[in-house]
Design a protein around this motif. Structure first.
Motif, mmCIF file in Angstrom:
data_model
loop_
_atom_site.group_PDB
_atom_site.id
_atom_site.type_symbol
_atom_site.label_atom_id
_atom_site.label_comp_id
_atom_site.label_asym_id
_atom_site.label_seq_id
_atom_site.Cartn_x
_atom_site.Cartn_y
_atom_site.Cartn_z
ATOM 1 N N MET A 150 0.807 -1.222 0.000
ATOM 2 C CA MET A 150 0.000 0.000 0.000
ATOM 3 C C MET A 150 0.836 1.266 0.000
ATOM 4 S SD MET A 150 -2.996 -1.044 2.694
ATOM 5 C CE MET A 150 -3.983 -2.531 2.476
ATOM 6 N N THR A 151 2.110 1.158 0.360
ATOM 7 C CA THR A 151 2.997 2.323 0.369
ATOM 8 C C THR A 151 4.246 1.977 -0.427
ATOM 9 O OG1 THR A 151 4.099 1.671 2.432
ATOM 10 C CG2 THR A 151 2.132 3.044 2.625
ATOM 11 N N THR A 152 4.651 2.864 -1.305
ATOM 12 C CA THR A 152 5.761 2.547 -2.218
ATOM 13 C C THR A 152 6.888 3.569 -2.182
ATOM 14 O OG1 THR A 152 4.602 3.688 -4.029
ATOM 15 C CG2 THR A 152 4.211 1.314 -3.785
ATOM 16 N N ASP A 153 6.804 4.568 -1.309
ATOM 17 C CA ASP A 153 7.837 5.606 -1.315
ATOM 18 C C ASP A 153 9.163 5.106 -0.769
ATOM 19 O OD1 ASP A 153 6.323 5.609 1.220
ATOM 20 O OD2 ASP A 153 7.719 7.186 1.804
ATOM 21 N N MET A 154 9.136 4.176 0.180
ATOM 22 C CA MET A 154 10.353 3.583 0.708
ATOM 23 C C MET A 154 10.606 2.266 -0.027
ATOM 24 S SD MET A 154 11.634 5.548 3.151
ATOM 25 C CE MET A 154 11.203 6.947 2.112
ATOM 26 N N LYS A 155 11.802 2.079 -0.524
ATOM 27 C CA LYS A 155 12.100 0.911 -1.362
ATOM 28 C C LYS A 155 12.664 -0.242 -0.529
ATOM 29 C CE LYS A 155 10.691 3.452 -4.676
ATOM 30 N NZ LYS A 155 9.275 3.291 -5.138
ATOM 31 N N TYR A 156 12.062 -0.458 0.617
ATOM 32 C CA TYR A 156 12.401 -1.611 1.453
ATOM 33 C C TYR A 156 11.136 -2.079 2.138
ATOM 34 C CZ TYR A 156 12.959 2.298 4.787
ATOM 35 O OH TYR A 156 12.782 3.435 5.532
ATOM 36 N N GLY A 157 11.212 -3.235 2.776
ATOM 37 C CA GLY A 157 10.001 -3.892 3.242
ATOM 38 C C GLY A 157 9.606 -3.651 4.672
ATOM 39 N N TRP A 158 10.342 -2.798 5.407
ATOM 40 C CA TRP A 158 10.030 -2.630 6.825
ATOM 41 C C TRP A 158 9.576 -1.214 7.179
ATOM 42 C CZ3 TRP A 158 14.952 -3.394 4.835
ATOM 43 C CH2 TRP A 158 15.854 -2.352 4.992
ATOM 44 N N ASP A 159 9.045 -0.489 6.209
ATOM 45 C CA ASP A 159 8.660 0.896 6.485
ATOM 46 C C ASP A 159 7.279 1.025 7.115
ATOM 47 O OD1 ASP A 159 7.873 -0.021 3.870
ATOM 48 O OD2 ASP A 159 7.141 1.990 3.439
ATOM 49 N N ASP A 160 6.422 0.003 7.009
ATOM 50 C CA ASP A 160 5.060 0.114 7.544
ATOM 51 C C ASP A 160 4.991 -0.441 8.966
ATOM 52 O OD1 ASP A 160 3.524 1.262 5.243
ATOM 53 O OD2 ASP A 160 4.406 -0.492 4.257
ATOM 54 N N ILE A 161 5.572 0.328 9.901
ATOM 55 C CA ILE A 161 5.641 -0.064 11.306
ATOM 56 C C ILE A 161 5.217 1.112 12.187
ATOM 57 C CG2 ILE A 161 7.469 -1.771 10.915
ATOM 58 C CD1 ILE A 161 9.454 0.304 12.090
ATOM 59 N N ASP A 162 5.117 0.862 13.468
ATOM 60 C CA ASP A 162 4.948 1.892 14.499
ATOM 61 C C ASP A 162 3.663 2.709 14.362
ATOM 62 O OD1 ASP A 162 7.396 0.939 15.225
ATOM 63 O OD2 ASP A 162 8.508 2.776 14.828
ATOM 64 N N PRO A 163 2.499 2.074 14.440
ATOM 65 C CA PRO A 163 1.244 2.822 14.335
ATOM 66 C C PRO A 163 0.954 3.673 15.567
ATOM 67 C CG PRO A 163 0.802 0.543 14.914
ATOM 68 C CD PRO A 163 2.277 0.626 14.626
ATOM 69 N N THR A 164 0.354 4.829 15.337
ATOM 70 C CA THR A 164 -0.175 5.673 16.407
ATOM 71 C C THR A 164 -1.542 6.172 15.949
ATOM 72 O OG1 THR A 164 0.215 7.644 17.795
ATOM 73 C CG2 THR A 164 0.998 7.738 15.525
ATOM 74 N N ILE A 165 -2.444 6.392 16.872
ATOM 75 C CA ILE A 165 -3.846 6.628 16.525
ATOM 76 C C ILE A 165 -4.384 7.859 17.251
ATOM 77 C CG2 ILE A 165 -4.629 5.026 18.310
ATOM 78 C CD1 ILE A 165 -6.277 5.303 14.871
ATOM 79 N N LEU A 166 -5.167 8.657 16.548
ATOM 80 C CA LEU A 166 -5.809 9.846 17.112
ATOM 81 C C LEU A 166 -7.276 9.860 16.707
ATOM 82 C CD1 LEU A 166 -5.837 12.849 18.268
ATOM 83 C CD2 LEU A 166 -5.295 13.543 15.921
ATOM 84 N N ILE A 167 -8.172 10.086 17.669
ATOM 85 C CA ILE A 167 -9.567 10.379 17.363
ATOM 86 C C ILE A 167 -9.780 11.862 17.625
ATOM 87 C CG2 ILE A 167 -11.985 9.913 17.902
ATOM 88 C CD1 ILE A 167 -11.163 7.121 18.796
ATOM 89 N N ASP A 168 -10.064 12.615 16.588
ATOM 90 C CA ASP A 168 -10.175 14.063 16.697
ATOM 91 C C ASP A 168 -11.486 14.449 17.390
ATOM 92 O OD1 ASP A 168 -9.393 16.671 16.424
ATOM 93 O OD2 ASP A 168 -9.149 16.598 14.253
ATOM 94 N N ASP A 169 -11.625 15.732 17.693
ATOM 95 C CA ASP A 169 -12.799 16.221 18.418
ATOM 96 C C ASP A 169 -14.097 15.982 17.654
ATOM 97 O OD1 ASP A 169 -11.044 17.113 20.360
ATOM 98 O OD2 ASP A 169 -10.984 19.162 19.605
ATOM 99 N N ASP A 170 -14.024 15.939 16.328
ATOM 100 C CA ASP A 170 -15.218 15.698 15.513
ATOM 101 C C ASP A 170 -15.506 14.214 15.304
ATOM 102 O OD1 ASP A 170 -13.199 14.988 13.790
ATOM 103 O OD2 ASP A 170 -13.732 16.410 12.206
ATOM 104 N N GLY A 171 -14.714 13.348 15.949
ATOM 105 C CA GLY A 171 -14.921 11.914 15.839
ATOM 106 C C GLY A 171 -14.129 11.238 14.739
ATOM 107 N N GLN A 172 -13.465 12.018 13.892
ATOM 108 C CA GLN A 172 -12.669 11.432 12.822
ATOM 109 C C GLN A 172 -11.403 10.798 13.390
ATOM 110 O OE1 GLN A 172 -13.155 11.193 9.224
ATOM 111 N NE2 GLN A 172 -11.573 9.717 9.792
ATOM 112 N N ALA A 173 -11.150 9.550 13.022
ATOM 113 C CA ALA A 173 -9.957 8.840 13.471
ATOM 114 C C ALA A 173 -8.871 8.913 12.401
ATOM 115 C CB ALA A 173 -10.291 7.392 13.780
ATOM 116 N N TYR A 174 -7.623 9.061 12.862
ATOM 117 C CA TYR A 174 -6.466 9.109 11.979
ATOM 118 C C TYR A 174 -5.436 8.092 12.459
ATOM 119 C CZ TYR A 174 -8.316 13.686 10.562
ATOM 120 O OH TYR A 174 -9.111 14.707 10.110
ATOM 121 N N LEU A 175 -4.904 7.324 11.515
ATOM 122 C CA LEU A 175 -3.814 6.396 11.794
ATOM 123 C C LEU A 175 -2.548 6.948 11.163
ATOM 124 C CD1 LEU A 175 -3.076 3.493 12.913
ATOM 125 C CD2 LEU A 175 -3.329 2.722 10.530
ATOM 126 N N PHE A 176 -1.498 7.109 11.975
ATOM 127 C CA PHE A 176 -0.173 7.510 11.501
ATOM 128 C C PHE A 176 0.790 6.343 11.728
ATOM 129 C CE2 PHE A 176 -2.257 11.494 12.055
ATOM 130 C CZ PHE A 176 -1.542 12.495 11.419
#
Length: 317
Positions: A150-176
């Motif tokens: 799903m992500t192609t900017d990094m040309k190696y296989g271990w870039d999709d790590i370390d999730p952090t999560i925020l639910i904003d005041d309007d209820g919208q959730a964001y995954l970083f």
């Protein structure tokens, strides 16, 4: 007289040890702290280092949950979740973060994906769900939420790590998440489906371990940086969860005996706390890390004061 002196030294040493709270978990090696508050109790989600003293890589078989009401005395619920719970997963239990929504607890974890019809392998992010912070947890969707494809900017296989999560005041959730670059995507209200496209950006000196949250009118993106090696912690602020992000500087210098550090931030009983890991326990090191806590202070404009790393940590109230 010698006995009196010895007794006095013993009492002084005992007093020092009683005050030396950092690292806060001493019976096992823990890493990648992710604290939340639920019903006036702090629940701390951690990785678990089991590598040997001579190891040159991580061995992290599972994730643990701890709880405390004073940040000093901690209950260990044991190995609450492991990659083997996810049928699609293989490898180690890397950094993860949990959040509560509508009475459910969603635990976003990073591990590796098996090579199969859905993925060519590489790092992936899954989500587990439970009715209580300490579990039991199950795979919420039966597949990875984020895969390497799903992500192609990094040309190696271990870039999709370390999730952090925020639910904003309007209820919208964001995954970083991300190593090498930071990525984010909106989540649907069910917390287990992406909504929209993945956005990639690279804050100054960013390397990995993001932690995102909102305080008053500011959004904070805290992360492990590559300005020097070992890692330090730097941060940005924004007026929106989607940026633009303004670089603010270094808030934590290198930690003892570990080339990585990892932030977790919590407000509890009127104070702010900074969670991180180092290698300070006996036989500890970069692959045998331990979680610490120190107080965190903000300036009037919302910027963060430099974290002072201590051995005393949080004193017993």
């Amino acid at each position: 007289m010698n006995r009196i002196i010895s007794l006095a030294l013993f009492l002084v040493a005992g007093s020092f040890l009683a005050r030396a709270q950092n690292p806060i978990i001493k019976h096992i090696f823990t890493a990648d702290p992710a604290p939340i508050v639920y019903k006036d109790t702090v629940f701390l989600f951690t990785g678990h280092d089991t590598a040997s003293v001579s190891a040159t890589n991580y061995k992290m078989p599972d994730w643990h949950v701890f709880s405390s009401t004073d940040l000093v005395n901690w209950r260990d619920y044991g190995a609450v979740l492991a990659p083997k719970v996810f049928s699609w997963a293989t490898g180690d239990a890397y950094a993860a973060q949990c959040i509560e929504r509508d009475g459910k607890f969603y635990w976003y974890v990073s591990t590796f994906h098996k090579k199969d019809a859905n993925s060519g392998g590489g790092a992936a992010i899954g989500v587990a769900v439970a009715d209580h912070p300490a579990g039991p947890y199950k795979d919420a969707i039966g597949k990875a939420l984020i895969t390497n494809e799903m992500t192609t900017d990094m040309k190696y296989g271990w870039d999709d790590i370390d999730p952090t999560i925020l639910i904003d005041d309007d209820g919208q959730a964001y995954l970083f998440w991300g190593n090498g670059s930071c990525k984010w995507v909106k989540l649907k209200s069910n917390m287990i489906e992406k909504e929209g496209e993945i956005t990639t950006f690279t804050p100054k000196n960013y390397i990995e371990g993001p932690w995102v949250y909102k305080r008053k009118d500011l959004y904070y993106l805290i992360y492990a940086s590559k300005g020097t090696k070992p890692e330090m912690i730097e941060y940005c602020t924004a007026k929106s969860a989607t940026g633009p992000w303004t670089y603010q500087g270094i808030i934590q210098d290198n930690v003892p005996n570990s080339f990585t550090t990892h932030p977790g931030i919590l407000d509890y009983k009127g104070k702010s706390y900074f969670f991180y890991h180092n290698g300070a326990l006996p036989t500890g090191g970069s692959y045998r890390r331990s979680i610490c806590i120190d107080e965190m202070h903000y300036n009037a404009d919302g910027t963060i004061q430099k974290i002072i790393q201590t051995a005393t940590g949080v004193a017993v109230k």
